[in-house]
Structures are given as structure tokens and as C-alpha cells.
Enzyme design. Structure first.
Site, mmCIF file in Angstrom:
data_model
loop_
_atom_site.group_PDB
_atom_site.id
_atom_site.type_symbol
_atom_site.label_atom_id
_atom_site.label_comp_id
_atom_site.label_asym_id
_atom_site.label_seq_id
_atom_site.Cartn_x
_atom_site.Cartn_y
_atom_site.Cartn_z
ATOM 1 N N ASP A 119 -9.282 7.646 -1.689
ATOM 2 C CA ASP A 119 -7.783 7.675 -2.109
ATOM 3 C C ASP A 119 -7.211 9.000 -1.774
ATOM 4 O O ASP A 119 -7.334 9.788 -2.545
ATOM 5 C CB ASP A 119 -7.497 7.153 -3.481
ATOM 6 C CG ASP A 119 -6.015 7.207 -3.678
ATOM 7 O OD1 ASP A 119 -5.053 7.322 -2.926
ATOM 8 O OD2 ASP A 119 -5.665 7.261 -5.044
ATOM 9 N N ASP A 142 -1.261 8.130 2.372
ATOM 10 C CA ASP A 142 -2.032 7.747 1.492
ATOM 11 C C ASP A 142 -3.219 6.375 1.624
ATOM 12 O O ASP A 142 -2.835 5.465 1.894
ATOM 13 C CB ASP A 142 -1.084 7.087 0.455
ATOM 14 C CG ASP A 142 -1.870 6.707 -1.087
ATOM 15 O OD1 ASP A 142 -3.040 6.718 -0.940
ATOM 16 O OD2 ASP A 142 -1.236 6.733 -1.818
#
Length: 489
Positions: free
Chosen positions: A119, A317
């Protein structure tokens, strides 16, 4: 700590989690390696770990062997310090048809292996602990601190909050390895409780790849320690996320899900040069860069907003599926698609829009003077209403706080269409055209965007502000949307 609240329903990723009576599919383990030397190494590590754990109580022979262990460990550390491991590859597992991308991490002595979401929109490492009582913990791999001789516990509480829920536990320090690199004193969260459905099998936690300044634990992220150490050939990470959306033969768990290269870029995966957009020192929180323009269905769309100005700051992201945008921008985007409509707030799906499934949507975003297209396969998430002629779009209306350093969250629906570089020094995000792709073109100077976005390696981010923690983790929050498993209305 402050978090951005997102009023979204939690949709369950429809993965077939094993029951307690069904053994979990084993991750790669040296214990079962086809390589005899690997198996022998594992066996020796078990003995060393046991001697280390009970060192004060060993007999004379055990103490002698423990002294040898310590000497061997010192030699190994010195050898590692003198060796430069140029690059290392994290092979990604695609979970839920592009809902999450996970890599294998090894923690402890002897090592315990886990799949964790990779992430770039958060900065903490955490894994489920063996004392966790949540249902998902019973159905996936958990970290047993008692069997790691190198684990150091902490009385400090750990909590991290996402839009999809939170995870709680305690902080600890241990040896952490990934892609052939090791940090011997990595601080991370050992989670004992989570919100329902935060993650599920085969996932055990999350590896944050953003900057230290937004780490809930305050710890330096694993990647940042390595990038700063000089162990990498080049201080950057190269990311390729493979697409399985639209592949009728794909399964919910695909082990060939792309890769993250630590220490450089995989030049075999992209064409031409990388277009780097610089990140100012004050902007090292999320991996964020300014958006310069947007075109959909051949028409420029105004990206200006009250909070982001003419060039909104975008968090790039990998842990998110959707593309979160201000509600006024979402309105403008979908007004360019004939027949598009917002899903009603009363239905529980506020923020989503749907449009006729047979519509081919062309859309591009401009960063650093170049335009990057999003494929129709990534724009169209599938049908989620009783009207099966209508499909949900990847752009999601989500207004951020005025204190947020980012106004857009640009997730995998975009990232799958480019090769992405996250560079530590000089800090920058870079994009390049994927091999076999045609997603990149020169920017359109007639775009509706006005104001001060710059291009190429000289591009800067938006103005900095009071930091807020990441409040939306859409990659698994809307797993059902990403994999098309629900009929809701």
C-alpha cells in the site's frame, strides 16, 4: 490523530475463506523447499531460535552451541553489510480480480511468512497476531510472537484507522525481510482486533509504502530504511500491477499479479523514458503529485475545486481500487457520459455513479505534461443494480477535509495502465508506458486546467498543509465493487 471519515458501506470481498477444518494453502516455506540446502538452513534456524529463547537455562553444551550461534550471526551480519544487493523483486498476488495486490513478507526468527497488501497510500506495517480472536484471524496466517527468538515486545498500543475500519494491537520489533532485503529492527503492529471484513484470507496484514511522516506507529517504513541505507542499486521502487478484470478465466487469487522492484526499475516492462514529477521536501507524506488536466469522451473537464485549487494534489495509491475525487468534479466527469446517473444516498451507495454498460468510455489524466489513458476495462467496474444494462464507474465522489494534503486518491484503476516509479531521492513519482500499451501521449495545452502545474522532472506538488491520516482504503473497502459480486438495488 485525525482521520478522514468516509460514509461508505463495507462490501465483503467474496473470497472462499477456508473453514477451521480445512488446512490453509501453504505459502512458500524453506521447510518444504525442493532445495535441500534451504531445508537444512530452516532446520538449523529452528535449533538456533530455541537455544536463543531459552539461553539463560541451557546446560554446558547448550551454552557452547549458543556462543557459536552468536559468532555465526555476527559473521552473517558483517557479510550482509559488505554486500550490495542491487535489486529485489516482490512478486505480487492479485486478490479479488484487482481488488488488492499483496506481497510476501517474512517476520521473526525463524521466519514466519505472510501475504500483506502493498500500500503506497499508508506507511505502517502490521500483521495479525496469533492471539487475535477475530474470525478472519482464525482463517488466515497469524504471527506467533512466542516462537520468534528475535521479537521484542512493546507496551505501546498500536491503532490505525482506514475508511473501511481500524486495526488495534501493540507495537513490537523484529527482523523483517522482503524481496531479499532485511531490516533487523523493524517496528510494526501486531494486531489483535480489527473491524469486521477489514481484510480476509489469504491476507494477513499490510505493508505501508508511503513516507514516515504519516506512520501511525511513528516507525520508519521498511522501504524507507532500505532506500536510505544505500543497499539499493537505485533509491526507487518500480511498480507494475497486472490486470485480471474482464478475464473470465481468472480466479479470485492469482499469484501472477505483477511486481514491485526494490532498488530500481524493470526496463523490460515499459517503453521509452520515465516521466518524473518532483516531490518537495515538505510534501513527503503521501506519494502525491498535482493533476494538470483531465479529458473524458474527448472533452476537457475542469478539475478545479475549492480545496485543491486549479491543480488538485493526487495521492498515487496502490492500496486503493477506485479514483476518489471531489463531488463537484465527479458531477462534471459523469455529465460527459450519456445516460450516467448518481446512485442514491438512500441506497447506501452514495458517491458511486453508473452509466450504460455498452458505453465505451475514454478518459485520460495529465501529470508532468503527459496524458495517461485509463482503459475501459478499469473504468467500468461492472453492474451492481437490478438494471443489468447499467455499470458502475471507477471515479468515486469523495470530499476531503480542508486540512487534507490531498484532494484526489488515484488508485489501481489508473496505476494498472502505467509503469510507476516511486523515487526516494530526489523524491519523485514517475510514469512510463507499459510494454504493449498505448496509454501515454503528450499533454493537451488546451485543457480546461488553469494555473501553475509544471511538467516533467520539474513538476511540483500542491501546497502543503496540516497532515491528516489516510481515511480511505478503497482497495478492499469496496472489494465487492472491484470484483463484481453483488446485486444491490
Amino acid at each position: 490523530m485525525h482521520y478522514l471519515a468516509v460514509a461508505l458501506p463495507l462490501l465483503t470481498l467474496a473470497l472462499a475463506a477456508p473453514s477451521n477444518s480445512v488446512p490453509l494453502t501453504p505459502l512458500n516455506s524453506r521447510q518444504y523447499s525442493e532445495d535441500l540446502a534451504e531445508r537444512q538452513s530452516w532446520l538449523l534456524d529452528q535449533a538456533k531460535g530455541l537455544r536463543s529463547k531459552y539461553a539463560p537455562h541451557l546446560g554446558e553444551r547448550g551454552q557452547e552451541l549458543r556462543r557459536r550461534d552468536i559468532i555465526d550471526e555476527g559473521i552473517t551480519r558483517r557479510k550482509r553489510a559488505n554486500q550490495k544487493r542491487a535489486t529485489g523483486t516482490v512478486s505480487l498476488t492479485d486478490v479479488g480480480l484487482d481488488a488488492s495486490y499483496a506481497g510476501q513478507v517474512s517476520i521473526g526468527t525463524p521466519a514466519q511468512d505472510f501475504l500483506v497488501i502493498m500500500d503506497s497510500g499508508s506507511s505502517d506495517l502490521w500483521v495479525a497476531g496469533s492471539t487475535c480472536t477475530e474470525n478472519f484471524c482464525k482463517q488466515t496466517y497469524t504471527f506467533d510472537t512466542s516462537t520468534s527468538s528475535s521479537f521484542i515486545t512493546s507496551s505501546e498500543a498500536f491503532n490505525i484507522t482506514y475508511g473501511s475500519g481500524d486495526a488495534d494491537g501493540t507495537l513490537g520489533t523484529d527482523t523483517v525481510s522482503m524481496a531479499g532485503f532485511t531490516v533487523s529492527d523493524q517496528t510494526f503492529g501486531v494486531v489483535t482486533s480489527t473491524s469486521a471484513n477489514l481484510i480476509s484470507y489469504p491476507l494477513s496484514g499490510l505493508m505501508g509504502l508511503a513516507w514516515k511522516s504519516i506512520a501511525s506507529s511513528g516507525a520508519t517504513p521498511f522501504w524507507q530504511t532500505l532506500a536510505a541505507s544505500g543497499d539499493w542499486d537505485s533509491p526507487e521502487m518500480g511498480v507494475y500491477l497486472k490486470r485480471y478484470r474482464g478475464d473470465n478465466t481468472a480466479s479470485q487469487i492469482e499469484t501472477d499479479g505483477g511486481q514491485i522492484l526494490f532498488g530500481g526499475l524493470n526496463t523490460s516492462l515499459y517503453n521509452g523514458s520515465v516521466n518524473y514529477i518532483s516531490i518537495d521536501e515538505s510534501e513527503k507524506d503521501y506519494w502525491r503529485i498535482p493533476l494538470e488536466a483531465m479529458v473524458i469522451q474527448g472533452n476537457s473537464v475542469s478539475i478545479a475545486s475549492s480545496s485543491g485549487g486549479s491543480n488538485p494534489s493526487c495521492a498515487i495509491d496502490t492500496g486503493t481500487t477506485l479514483i476518489g475525487v471531489p463531488s463537484q468534479t465527479a458531477n462534471r466527469i459523469y455529465s460527459q457520459i450519456a445516460g450516467a446517473e448518481a446512485l442514491s444516498a438512500s441506497s447506501g451507495y452514495e458517491g458511486y455513479y453508473q452509466y450504460p454498460c455498452d458505453t465505451e468510455v475514454t478518459v485520460s489524466l495529465q501529470f508532468g505534461g503527459m496524458s495517461y489513458s485509463i482503459s475501459n476495462a478499469d473504468m467500468n467496474l461492472g453492474s451492481f443494480t437490478r438494471d443489468t444494462s447499467m455499470c458502475t464507474g471507477a471515479f468515486f465522489a469523495m470530499d476531503m477535509s480542508s486540512r487534507s494534503p490531498v484532494q484526489w486518491i488515484v488508485g489501481a484503476s489508473f496505476i494498472k495502465n502505467v509503469y510507476t516509479a516511486f523515487r526516494y531521492n530526489p523524491a519523485a513519482i514517475g510514469f512510463a508506458e507499459l510494454v504493449g500499451g498505448s496509454s501515454v501521449s503528450a499533454g493537451n495545452p488546451s485543457s480546461s486546467t488553469t494555473g501553475g502545474g509544471t511538467s516533467g522532472s520539474n513538476g511540483g506538488g500542491s501546497s502543503s498543509g496540516a497532515m491528516e491520516r489516510k481515511g480511505v482504503q478503497l482497495g478492499w473497502l469496496v472489494g465487492a465493487v472491484a470484483v463484481g459480486v453483488a446485486a444491490m438495488i
